[in-house]
Design a protein around this motif. Structure first.
Motif, PDB file in Angstrom:
ATOM      1  N   SER A   1      -0.905  -4.995   0.667  1.00  0.00           N
ATOM      2  CA  SER A   1      -1.944  -5.932   1.086  1.00  0.00           C
ATOM      3  C   SER A   1      -2.295  -5.717   2.551  1.00  0.00           C
ATOM      4  CB  SER A   1      -1.464  -7.382   0.877  1.00  0.00           C
ATOM      5  OG  SER A   1      -1.036  -7.602  -0.451  1.00  0.00           O
ATOM      6  N   THR A   2      -3.428  -6.289   2.945  1.00  0.00           N
ATOM      7  CA  THR A   2      -3.848  -6.255   4.349  1.00  0.00           C
ATOM      8  C   THR A   2      -4.271  -7.650   4.771  1.00  0.00           C
ATOM      9  OG1 THR A   2      -6.099  -5.631   3.685  1.00  0.00           O
ATOM     10  CG2 THR A   2      -4.599  -3.850   4.311  1.00  0.00           C
ATOM     11  N   PRO A   3      -4.172  -7.971   6.079  1.00  0.00           N
ATOM     12  CA  PRO A   3      -4.557  -9.316   6.545  1.00  0.00           C
ATOM     13  C   PRO A   3      -6.020  -9.625   6.287  1.00  0.00           C
ATOM     14  CG  PRO A   3      -3.265  -8.166   8.208  1.00  0.00           C
ATOM     15  CD  PRO A   3      -3.605  -7.151   7.160  1.00  0.00           C
ATOM     16  N   GLY A   4      -6.906  -8.657   6.534  1.00  0.00           N
ATOM     17  CA  GLY A   4      -8.332  -8.849   6.295  1.00  0.00           C
ATOM     18  C   GLY A   4      -8.784  -8.109   5.055  1.00  0.00           C
ATOM     19  N   ASP A   5     -10.080  -8.187   4.789  1.00  0.00           N
ATOM     20  CA  ASP A   5     -10.603  -7.542   3.584  1.00  0.00           C
ATOM     21  C   ASP A   5     -11.956  -6.897   3.875  1.00  0.00           C
ATOM     22  OD1 ASP A   5     -10.291  -6.774   0.939  1.00  0.00           O
ATOM     23  OD2 ASP A   5     -11.331  -8.533   0.148  1.00  0.00           O
ATOM     24  N   ALA A   6     -12.074  -6.277   5.050  1.00  0.00           N
ATOM     25  CA  ALA A   6     -13.286  -5.563   5.436  1.00  0.00           C
ATOM     26  C   ALA A   6     -13.012  -4.065   5.415  1.00  0.00           C
ATOM     27  CB  ALA A   6     -13.741  -6.010   6.823  1.00  0.00           C
ATOM     28  N   ALA A   7     -14.036  -3.281   5.763  1.00  0.00           N
ATOM     29  CA  ALA A   7     -13.911  -1.827   5.669  1.00  0.00           C
ATOM     30  C   ALA A   7     -12.767  -1.285   6.518  1.00  0.00           C
ATOM     31  CB  ALA A   7     -15.236  -1.171   6.075  1.00  0.00           C
ATOM     32  N   ARG A   8     -12.554  -1.863   7.706  1.00  0.00           N
ATOM     33  CA  ARG A   8     -11.457  -1.394   8.556  1.00  0.00           C
ATOM     34  C   ARG A   8     -10.110  -1.621   7.872  1.00  0.00           C
ATOM     35  NH1 ARG A   8     -12.788  -0.453  13.911  1.00  0.00           N
ATOM     36  NH2 ARG A   8     -10.635  -0.834  14.549  1.00  0.00           N
ATOM     37  N   ASP A   9      -9.984  -2.745   7.172  1.00  0.00           N
ATOM     38  CA  ASP A   9      -8.747  -3.038   6.446  1.00  0.00           C
ATOM     39  C   ASP A   9      -8.558  -2.065   5.293  1.00  0.00           C
ATOM     40  OD1 ASP A   9      -8.019  -5.693   7.818  1.00  0.00           O
ATOM     41  OD2 ASP A   9     -10.060  -6.054   7.132  1.00  0.00           O
ATOM     42  N   TRP A  10      -9.653  -1.671   4.654  1.00  0.00           N
ATOM     43  CA  TRP A  10      -9.561  -0.742   3.528  1.00  0.00           C
ATOM     44  C   TRP A  10      -9.120   0.642   4.000  1.00  0.00           C
ATOM     45  CZ3 TRP A  10     -15.043  -2.216   1.300  1.00  0.00           C
ATOM     46  CH2 TRP A  10     -15.006  -3.544   0.869  1.00  0.00           C
ATOM     47  N   VAL A  11      -9.613   1.064   5.174  1.00  0.00           N
ATOM     48  CA  VAL A  11      -9.149   2.335   5.732  1.00  0.00           C
ATOM     49  C   VAL A  11      -7.649   2.265   5.997  1.00  0.00           C
ATOM     50  CG1 VAL A  11      -9.292   3.922   7.688  1.00  0.00           C
ATOM     51  CG2 VAL A  11     -11.384   2.914   6.758  1.00  0.00           C
ATOM     52  N   ALA A  12      -7.210   1.155   6.615  1.00  0.00           N
ATOM     53  CA  ALA A  12      -5.779   0.977   6.900  1.00  0.00           C
ATOM     54  C   ALA A  12      -4.964   0.978   5.616  1.00  0.00           C
ATOM     55  CB  ALA A  12      -5.559  -0.327   7.670  1.00  0.00           C
ATOM     56  N   ALA A  13      -5.483   0.309   4.577  1.00  0.00           N
ATOM     57  CA  ALA A  13      -4.778   0.271   3.295  1.00  0.00           C
ATOM     58  C   ALA A  13      -4.663   1.661   2.698  1.00  0.00           C
ATOM     59  CB  ALA A  13      -5.501  -0.660   2.328  1.00  0.00           C
ATOM     60  N   GLY A  14      -5.731   2.462   2.790  1.00  0.00           N
ATOM     61  CA  GLY A  14      -5.694   3.812   2.260  1.00  0.00           C
ATOM     62  C   GLY A  14      -4.685   4.688   2.987  1.00  0.00           C
ATOM     63  N   ARG A  15      -4.629   4.561   4.315  1.00  0.00           N
ATOM     64  CA  ARG A  15      -3.655   5.340   5.085  1.00  0.00           C
ATOM     65  C   ARG A  15      -2.223   4.917   4.722  1.00  0.00           C
ATOM     66  NH1 ARG A  15      -4.534   6.142  11.310  1.00  0.00           N
ATOM     67  NH2 ARG A  15      -3.054   7.799  10.766  1.00  0.00           N
ATOM     68  N   ALA A  16      -2.005   3.609   4.659  1.00  0.00           N
ATOM     69  CA  ALA A  16      -0.665   3.116   4.332  1.00  0.00           C
ATOM     70  C   ALA A  16      -0.255   3.516   2.914  1.00  0.00           C
ATOM     71  CB  ALA A  16      -0.628   1.597   4.485  1.00  0.00           C
ATOM     72  N   PHE A  17      -1.183   3.383   1.978  1.00  0.00           N
ATOM     73  CA  PHE A  17      -0.898   3.719   0.585  1.00  0.00           C
ATOM     74  C   PHE A  17      -0.512   5.188   0.449  1.00  0.00           C
ATOM     75  CE2 PHE A  17      -2.784   4.410  -3.867  1.00  0.00           C
ATOM     76  CZ  PHE A  17      -1.622   4.016  -4.498  1.00  0.00           C
ATOM     77  N   GLN A  18      -1.269   6.083   1.100  1.00  0.00           N
ATOM     78  CA  GLN A  18      -0.952   7.498   1.003  1.00  0.00           C
ATOM     79  C   GLN A  18       0.396   7.811   1.634  1.00  0.00           C
ATOM     80  OE1 GLN A  18      -1.912   9.700  -0.780  1.00  0.00           O
ATOM     81  NE2 GLN A  18      -1.701  11.730   0.133  1.00  0.00           N
ATOM     82  N   ARG A  19       0.693   7.208   2.755  1.00  0.00           N
ATOM     83  CA  ARG A  19       1.983   7.461   3.402  1.00  0.00           C
ATOM     84  C   ARG A  19       3.134   7.005   2.498  1.00  0.00           C
ATOM     85  NH1 ARG A  19       2.669   9.212   8.421  1.00  0.00           N
ATOM     86  NH2 ARG A  19       4.731   9.043   9.389  1.00  0.00           N
ATOM     87  N   VAL A  20       2.970   5.862   1.860  1.00  0.00           N
ATOM     88  CA  VAL A  20       3.976   5.352   0.932  1.00  0.00           C
ATOM     89  C   VAL A  20       4.142   6.307  -0.251  1.00  0.00           C
ATOM     90  CG1 VAL A  20       4.363   3.535  -0.788  1.00  0.00           C
ATOM     91  CG2 VAL A  20       3.801   2.922   1.577  1.00  0.00           C
ATOM     92  N   LEU A  21       3.015   6.788  -0.794  1.00  0.00           N
ATOM     93  CA  LEU A  21       3.087   7.713  -1.928  1.00  0.00           C
ATOM     94  C   LEU A  21       3.801   9.006  -1.543  1.00  0.00           C
ATOM     95  CD1 LEU A  21      -0.468   7.402  -3.556  1.00  0.00           C
ATOM     96  CD2 LEU A  21       1.664   6.295  -4.269  1.00  0.00           C
TER      97      LEU A  21
END
Length: 359
Positions: free
Chosen positions: A261-281
Protein backbone atom coordinates in the motif's frame (compact mmCIF):
# COMPACT_ATOMS: atom_id res chain seq x y z
CA UNK A 1 22.00 -1.45 -32.50
CA UNK A 2 23.01 -1.20 -28.85
CA UNK A 3 26.64 -2.07 -28.09
CA UNK A 4 27.16 -5.50 -26.56
CA UNK A 5 28.40 -5.50 -22.97
CA UNK A 6 28.74 -8.63 -20.86
CA UNK A 7 26.68 -8.74 -17.69
CA UNK A 8 28.68 -8.25 -14.49
CA UNK A 9 29.78 -11.41 -12.73
CA UNK A 10 29.99 -11.89 -9.00
CA UNK A 11 33.60 -11.75 -7.91
CA UNK A 12 34.83 -10.75 -11.38
CA UNK A 13 35.35 -7.68 -13.50
CA UNK A 14 32.31 -5.50 -13.90
CA UNK A 15 31.37 -2.15 -15.35
CA UNK A 16 31.19 -0.50 -18.74
CA UNK A 17 34.06 -0.20 -21.20
CA UNK A 18 35.52 3.26 -20.81
CA UNK A 19 34.78 4.14 -24.45
CA UNK A 20 30.99 3.93 -24.05
CA UNK A 21 29.26 7.30 -23.90
CA UNK A 22 26.64 7.94 -21.19
CA UNK A 23 23.86 7.51 -23.77
CA UNK A 24 25.30 4.15 -24.85
CA UNK A 25 25.47 3.06 -21.23
CA UNK A 26 21.84 3.94 -20.70
CA UNK A 27 20.87 2.01 -23.79
CA UNK A 28 22.54 -1.08 -22.35
CA UNK A 29 20.74 -0.58 -19.03
CA UNK A 30 17.34 -0.25 -20.71
CA UNK A 31 17.60 -3.91 -21.73
CA UNK A 32 17.15 -4.67 -18.02
CA UNK A 33 14.52 -1.99 -17.43
CA UNK A 34 12.16 -3.61 -19.95
CA UNK A 35 12.22 -6.89 -18.02
CA UNK A 36 9.79 -5.34 -15.53
CA UNK A 37 6.33 -6.91 -15.13
CA UNK A 38 3.14 -5.31 -16.47
CA UNK A 39 -0.54 -6.22 -16.67
CA UNK A 40 -1.18 -8.52 -19.65
CA UNK A 41 2.55 -8.06 -20.37
CA UNK A 42 1.58 -4.88 -22.20
CA UNK A 43 4.97 -3.21 -21.50
CA UNK A 44 3.52 0.33 -21.37
CA UNK A 45 6.75 2.35 -21.23
CA UNK A 46 8.62 4.78 -23.46
CA UNK A 47 12.13 6.17 -23.00
CA UNK A 48 13.93 9.31 -24.14
CA UNK A 49 17.71 9.06 -23.77
CA UNK A 50 19.66 12.30 -23.92
CA UNK A 51 23.27 12.02 -22.83
CA UNK A 52 23.46 10.81 -19.23
CA UNK A 53 19.71 11.22 -18.66
CA UNK A 54 16.71 9.10 -19.53
CA UNK A 55 13.11 10.17 -19.17
CA UNK A 56 10.41 7.55 -18.62
CA UNK A 57 6.84 8.02 -19.84
CA UNK A 58 3.81 5.81 -20.16
CA UNK A 59 2.74 4.68 -23.61
CA UNK A 60 -0.92 5.68 -23.97
CA UNK A 61 -1.25 3.35 -26.95
CA UNK A 62 -0.84 0.43 -24.57
CA UNK A 63 -3.55 1.43 -22.14
CA UNK A 64 -5.91 -1.25 -20.79
CA UNK A 65 -9.17 0.67 -20.32
CA UNK A 66 -11.08 -2.31 -18.94
CA UNK A 67 -8.42 -4.13 -16.90
CA UNK A 68 -6.78 -0.91 -15.70
CA UNK A 69 -9.32 1.92 -16.10
CA UNK A 70 -7.43 4.46 -13.97
CA UNK A 71 -4.07 3.77 -15.62
CA UNK A 72 -2.67 2.93 -12.18
CA UNK A 73 -1.10 -0.37 -13.18
CA UNK A 74 0.39 1.24 -16.28
CA UNK A 75 2.20 3.77 -14.10
CA UNK A 76 3.24 1.07 -11.62
CA UNK A 77 4.78 -0.93 -14.48
CA UNK A 78 6.88 2.11 -15.40
CA UNK A 79 7.90 2.42 -11.74
CA UNK A 80 9.07 -1.19 -11.83
CA UNK A 81 11.10 -0.44 -14.97
CA UNK A 82 12.74 2.51 -13.17
CA UNK A 83 13.73 0.22 -10.30
CA UNK A 84 15.25 -2.32 -12.69
CA UNK A 85 17.19 0.45 -14.40
CA UNK A 86 18.66 1.72 -11.13
CA UNK A 87 19.55 -1.79 -9.94
CA UNK A 88 21.25 -2.60 -13.24
CA UNK A 89 23.18 0.68 -13.13
CA UNK A 90 24.44 -0.15 -9.63
CA UNK A 91 25.58 -3.59 -10.82
CA UNK A 92 27.51 -1.95 -13.64
CA UNK A 93 29.17 0.43 -11.19
CA UNK A 94 27.12 3.58 -11.75
CA UNK A 95 25.20 5.56 -9.17
CA UNK A 96 21.89 7.07 -10.29
CA UNK A 97 19.65 9.91 -9.23
CA UNK A 98 15.88 9.73 -9.73
CA UNK A 99 13.54 12.70 -10.00
CA UNK A 100 9.84 11.84 -9.93
CA UNK A 101 7.83 14.10 -12.24
CA UNK A 102 4.49 12.27 -12.18
CA UNK A 103 1.68 14.71 -11.51
CA UNK A 104 3.82 17.81 -12.08
CA UNK A 105 5.22 17.37 -15.60
CA UNK A 106 2.78 18.95 -18.04
CA UNK A 107 3.38 16.32 -20.73
CA UNK A 108 3.00 13.26 -18.51
CA UNK A 109 6.63 12.18 -18.19
CA UNK A 110 6.81 10.13 -14.99
CA UNK A 111 10.45 10.39 -13.99
CA UNK A 112 13.96 11.38 -14.94
CA UNK A 113 16.90 9.08 -14.15
CA UNK A 114 20.46 10.36 -14.45
CA UNK A 115 23.76 8.50 -14.36
CA UNK A 116 26.01 9.91 -11.66
CA UNK A 117 29.44 9.04 -10.32
CA UNK A 118 31.10 5.64 -10.54
CA UNK A 119 30.70 3.39 -7.53
CA UNK A 120 31.29 -0.25 -6.65
CA UNK A 121 28.23 -2.47 -6.28
CA UNK A 122 27.83 -4.41 -3.05
CA UNK A 123 26.70 -8.02 -2.70
CA UNK A 124 23.05 -7.14 -2.12
CA UNK A 125 22.90 -5.05 -5.30
CA UNK A 126 24.49 -7.81 -7.35
CA UNK A 127 21.97 -10.32 -6.00
CA UNK A 128 19.10 -8.04 -7.01
CA UNK A 129 20.64 -7.60 -10.44
CA UNK A 130 20.87 -11.36 -11.00
CA UNK A 131 17.26 -11.70 -9.89
CA UNK A 132 16.05 -9.52 -12.79
CA UNK A 133 16.55 -12.52 -15.09
CA UNK A 134 15.31 -15.00 -12.45
CA UNK A 135 12.04 -13.29 -11.55
CA UNK A 136 8.94 -15.11 -12.79
CA UNK A 137 5.20 -14.81 -12.47
CA UNK A 138 3.59 -18.19 -11.83
CA UNK A 139 -0.13 -18.88 -12.16
CA UNK A 140 0.28 -22.45 -10.90
CA UNK A 141 -0.15 -23.73 -7.35
CA UNK A 142 2.87 -23.34 -5.11
CA UNK A 143 4.60 -26.11 -3.23
CA UNK A 144 3.63 -26.67 0.41
CA UNK A 145 6.85 -25.21 1.70
CA UNK A 146 7.10 -22.34 4.19
CA UNK A 147 8.79 -19.08 3.30
CA UNK A 148 12.17 -18.31 4.89
CA UNK A 149 11.96 -16.93 8.43
CA UNK A 150 12.01 -13.15 8.48
CA UNK A 151 11.28 -12.81 4.76
CA UNK A 152 8.17 -10.64 5.14
CA UNK A 153 9.95 -8.34 7.59
CA UNK A 154 12.80 -7.91 5.11
CA UNK A 155 10.40 -7.21 2.26
CA UNK A 156 8.49 -4.70 4.40
CA UNK A 157 11.70 -2.85 5.20
CA UNK A 158 12.69 -2.65 1.54
CA UNK A 159 9.21 -1.49 0.50
CA UNK A 160 9.32 1.22 3.14
CA UNK A 161 12.55 2.58 1.67
CA UNK A 162 10.66 3.07 -1.61
CA UNK A 163 7.72 4.89 -0.01
CA UNK A 164 5.30 1.98 0.37
CA UNK A 165 4.15 -0.28 3.17
CA UNK A 166 3.95 -4.07 2.96
CA UNK A 167 2.18 -6.42 5.32
CA UNK A 168 1.29 -10.08 5.39
CA UNK A 169 -2.42 -10.81 5.33
CA UNK A 170 -3.18 -12.24 8.75
CA UNK A 171 -4.69 -15.70 8.95
CA UNK A 172 -7.70 -14.17 10.70
CA UNK A 173 -8.64 -12.09 7.66
CA UNK A 174 -7.41 -14.36 4.85
CA UNK A 175 -10.88 -15.80 4.28
CA UNK A 176 -12.42 -12.33 3.95
CA UNK A 177 -9.70 -11.21 1.51
CA UNK A 178 -10.08 -14.44 -0.51
CA UNK A 179 -13.83 -13.80 -0.85
CA UNK A 180 -13.16 -10.26 -2.03
CA UNK A 181 -10.68 -11.55 -4.61
CA UNK A 182 -13.30 -13.98 -5.87
CA UNK A 183 -15.96 -11.25 -6.01
CA UNK A 184 -13.66 -8.91 -7.96
CA UNK A 185 -12.80 -11.66 -10.43
CA UNK A 186 -16.50 -12.26 -10.99
CA UNK A 187 -17.13 -8.55 -11.59
CA UNK A 188 -14.39 -8.30 -14.20
CA UNK A 189 -15.23 -11.54 -15.98
CA UNK A 190 -18.87 -10.51 -16.27
CA UNK A 191 -17.72 -7.51 -18.33
CA UNK A 192 -17.57 -8.60 -21.97
CA UNK A 193 -15.25 -5.72 -22.82
CA UNK A 194 -12.77 -6.92 -20.20
CA UNK A 195 -12.82 -10.46 -21.61
CA UNK A 196 -12.35 -9.15 -25.15
CA UNK A 197 -9.41 -7.02 -24.00
CA UNK A 198 -7.80 -9.99 -22.25
CA UNK A 199 -8.21 -12.17 -25.31
CA UNK A 200 -6.72 -9.44 -27.51
CA UNK A 201 -3.53 -9.61 -25.42
CA UNK A 202 -3.46 -13.43 -25.44
CA UNK A 203 -0.85 -14.60 -27.91
CA UNK A 204 -1.05 -17.76 -30.01
CA UNK A 205 1.49 -20.51 -29.56
CA UNK A 206 2.71 -20.08 -33.13
CA UNK A 207 4.50 -16.97 -34.32
CA UNK A 208 6.88 -14.51 -32.71
CA UNK A 209 5.51 -11.85 -30.38
CA UNK A 210 7.37 -9.43 -28.16
CA UNK A 211 4.49 -8.75 -25.79
CA UNK A 212 1.21 -10.15 -24.52
CA UNK A 213 0.42 -13.30 -22.58
CA UNK A 214 1.51 -16.65 -24.03
CA UNK A 215 -0.73 -19.66 -23.26
CA UNK A 216 1.60 -21.28 -20.72
CA UNK A 217 1.58 -18.10 -18.60
CA UNK A 218 -2.17 -18.47 -18.03
CA UNK A 219 -2.27 -22.23 -17.84
CA UNK A 220 -4.67 -22.59 -20.77
CA UNK A 221 -4.77 -22.69 -24.53
CA UNK A 222 -4.48 -19.45 -26.43
CA UNK A 223 -6.69 -18.66 -29.44
CA UNK A 224 -4.97 -19.42 -32.75
CA UNK A 225 -7.72 -18.30 -35.14
CA UNK A 226 -11.02 -16.42 -35.29
CA UNK A 227 -12.84 -19.70 -34.71
CA UNK A 228 -10.70 -20.40 -31.65
CA UNK A 229 -11.51 -16.93 -30.31
CA UNK A 230 -15.24 -17.49 -30.85
CA UNK A 231 -15.12 -20.84 -29.06
CA UNK A 232 -13.15 -19.23 -26.24
CA UNK A 233 -15.79 -16.53 -25.87
CA UNK A 234 -18.49 -19.20 -25.61
CA UNK A 235 -16.52 -20.70 -22.73
CA UNK A 236 -16.34 -17.38 -20.86
CA UNK A 237 -18.73 -18.36 -18.01
CA UNK A 238 -16.74 -21.53 -17.36
CA UNK A 239 -13.43 -19.66 -17.61
CA UNK A 240 -14.74 -17.08 -15.15
CA UNK A 241 -15.79 -19.72 -12.64
CA UNK A 242 -12.42 -21.47 -12.95
CA UNK A 243 -10.57 -18.20 -12.42
CA UNK A 244 -12.65 -17.22 -9.38
CA UNK A 245 -12.29 -20.59 -7.67
CA UNK A 246 -8.59 -20.90 -8.41
CA UNK A 247 -7.77 -17.41 -7.09
CA UNK A 248 -9.82 -18.02 -3.95
CA UNK A 249 -7.91 -21.24 -3.26
CA UNK A 250 -4.57 -19.59 -3.92
CA UNK A 251 -5.39 -16.71 -1.59
CA UNK A 252 -6.56 -19.05 1.16
CA UNK A 253 -3.79 -21.62 1.04
CA UNK A 254 -0.69 -20.00 -0.45
CA UNK A 255 2.45 -19.85 1.72
CA UNK A 256 2.55 -16.02 1.81
CA UNK A 257 -0.22 -13.56 0.96
CA UNK A 258 0.79 -9.91 1.17
CA UNK A 259 -0.60 -6.46 0.43
CA UNK A 260 1.45 -3.46 -0.65
CA UNK A 261 0.00 0.00 0.00
CA UNK A 262 0.91 3.67 -0.26
CA UNK A 263 -0.19 6.68 1.85
CA UNK A 264 -1.61 8.51 -1.18
CA UNK A 265 -3.28 7.36 -4.36
CA UNK A 266 -1.95 9.70 -7.06
CA UNK A 267 0.48 9.10 -9.90
CA UNK A 268 3.53 9.76 -7.70
CA UNK A 269 2.29 7.10 -5.27
CA UNK A 270 1.80 4.64 -8.13
CA UNK A 271 5.39 5.15 -9.29
CA UNK A 272 6.57 4.52 -5.72
CA UNK A 273 4.37 1.42 -5.50
CA UNK A 274 5.80 0.08 -8.76
CA UNK A 275 9.38 0.59 -7.59
CA UNK A 276 8.67 -1.02 -4.22
CA UNK A 277 6.77 -3.92 -5.77
CA UNK A 278 9.59 -4.72 -8.20
CA UNK A 279 12.22 -4.57 -5.48
CA UNK A 280 10.15 -6.95 -3.34
CA UNK A 281 9.70 -9.33 -6.28
CA UNK A 282 13.45 -9.35 -6.95
CA UNK A 283 14.26 -10.04 -3.32
CA UNK A 284 11.79 -12.91 -3.34
CA UNK A 285 13.24 -14.23 -6.61
CA UNK A 286 16.74 -14.14 -5.12
CA UNK A 287 15.35 -16.47 -2.43
CA UNK A 288 14.06 -18.83 -5.13
CA UNK A 289 10.42 -17.76 -4.88
CA UNK A 290 7.87 -16.90 -7.56
CA UNK A 291 4.91 -14.53 -7.32
CA UNK A 292 1.54 -13.78 -8.83
CA UNK A 293 -0.85 -10.93 -8.20
CA UNK A 294 -4.59 -10.62 -7.75
CA UNK A 295 -5.23 -7.60 -9.95
CA UNK A 296 -9.02 -7.41 -9.92
CA UNK A 297 -9.32 -6.91 -6.17
CA UNK A 298 -7.59 -3.52 -6.43
CA UNK A 299 -9.26 -2.51 -9.73
CA UNK A 300 -12.96 -2.89 -8.82
CA UNK A 301 -13.56 0.31 -6.79
CA UNK A 302 -16.15 -0.97 -4.32
CA UNK A 303 -14.18 -4.15 -3.66
CA UNK A 304 -10.97 -2.18 -3.18
CA UNK A 305 -12.67 -0.04 -0.53
CA UNK A 306 -13.80 -3.14 1.34
CA UNK A 307 -10.36 -4.71 0.94
CA UNK A 308 -8.85 -1.76 2.75
CA UNK A 309 -11.30 -2.30 5.62
CA UNK A 310 -10.70 -6.06 5.69
CA UNK A 311 -6.96 -5.49 5.95
CA UNK A 312 -7.42 -2.90 8.69
CA UNK A 313 -5.35 -0.66 6.46
CA UNK A 314 -5.31 3.13 6.61
CA UNK A 315 -3.21 3.39 3.43
CA UNK A 316 -4.32 2.63 -0.13
CA UNK A 317 -3.84 -0.98 -1.30
CA UNK A 318 -2.00 -1.00 -4.63
CA UNK A 319 -1.35 -4.71 -5.12
CA UNK A 320 -2.23 -7.97 -3.40
CA UNK A 321 -0.04 -10.90 -4.33
CA UNK A 322 1.16 -14.32 -3.20
CA UNK A 323 4.67 -15.67 -2.90
CA UNK A 324 5.79 -19.27 -2.93
CA UNK A 325 7.95 -21.92 -4.48
CA UNK A 326 6.90 -22.95 -7.98
CA UNK A 327 6.54 -26.67 -8.56
CA UNK A 328 7.92 -26.25 -12.09
CA UNK A 329 10.09 -23.55 -13.62
CA UNK A 330 7.82 -20.81 -15.06
CA UNK A 331 8.83 -19.74 -18.54
CA UNK A 332 9.76 -16.10 -19.14
CA UNK A 333 7.26 -13.95 -20.99
CA UNK A 334 8.46 -12.23 -24.18
CA UNK A 335 9.83 -8.68 -24.28
CA UNK A 336 10.08 -6.03 -26.97
CA UNK A 337 13.52 -4.80 -27.89
CA UNK A 338 14.97 -1.56 -26.59
CA UNK A 339 14.70 -0.09 -30.08
CA UNK A 340 10.93 -0.53 -29.96
CA UNK A 341 10.53 1.52 -26.78
CA UNK A 342 13.02 4.30 -27.49
CA UNK A 343 11.38 7.52 -28.66
CA UNK A 344 14.61 9.48 -28.73
CA UNK A 345 18.26 8.52 -28.43
CA UNK A 346 21.18 10.92 -28.61
CA UNK A 347 23.80 12.93 -26.79
CA UNK A 348 21.74 16.13 -26.73
CA UNK A 349 18.31 17.07 -25.43
CA UNK A 350 15.55 15.76 -27.73
CA UNK A 351 13.44 18.13 -29.79
CA UNK A 352 10.53 19.38 -27.68
CA UNK A 353 7.78 17.87 -29.83
CA UNK A 354 9.46 14.45 -29.85
CA UNK A 355 10.26 14.50 -26.16
CA UNK A 356 6.63 14.89 -25.11
CA UNK A 357 4.88 12.80 -27.78
CA UNK A 358 2.82 9.89 -26.36
CA UNK A 359 1.04 8.56 -29.40
Amino acid sequence: MAPHVDAPRAGGERGFPIWLSPAERLRVLLAYAVQAPSRHNSQPWLFDVAGAEVRIATDARRALPHADPSGRQRVMACGAAIENLCIAAAAYGQATSVEILAGVHPEGVLARVRLEEHRRADGAEEALFRAIAQRRTSRAAFAERPAPAGLVATLAREASERGASLRAVDEGCRAAVAELIMEADRAQWSDRAFVAELDAWSRPTSGMHGDGVPPEARGRASPESRLDRLLLRLRTPRRATEEERRDRQYALHGPVLVALSTPGDAARDWVAAGRAFQRVLLLAASAGMSASGFSAVVEVPDVRTRLRAALGEVANPQVVFRLGYATSEPRPTPRRSVDEVLRYYGNDAPPHALAVRES
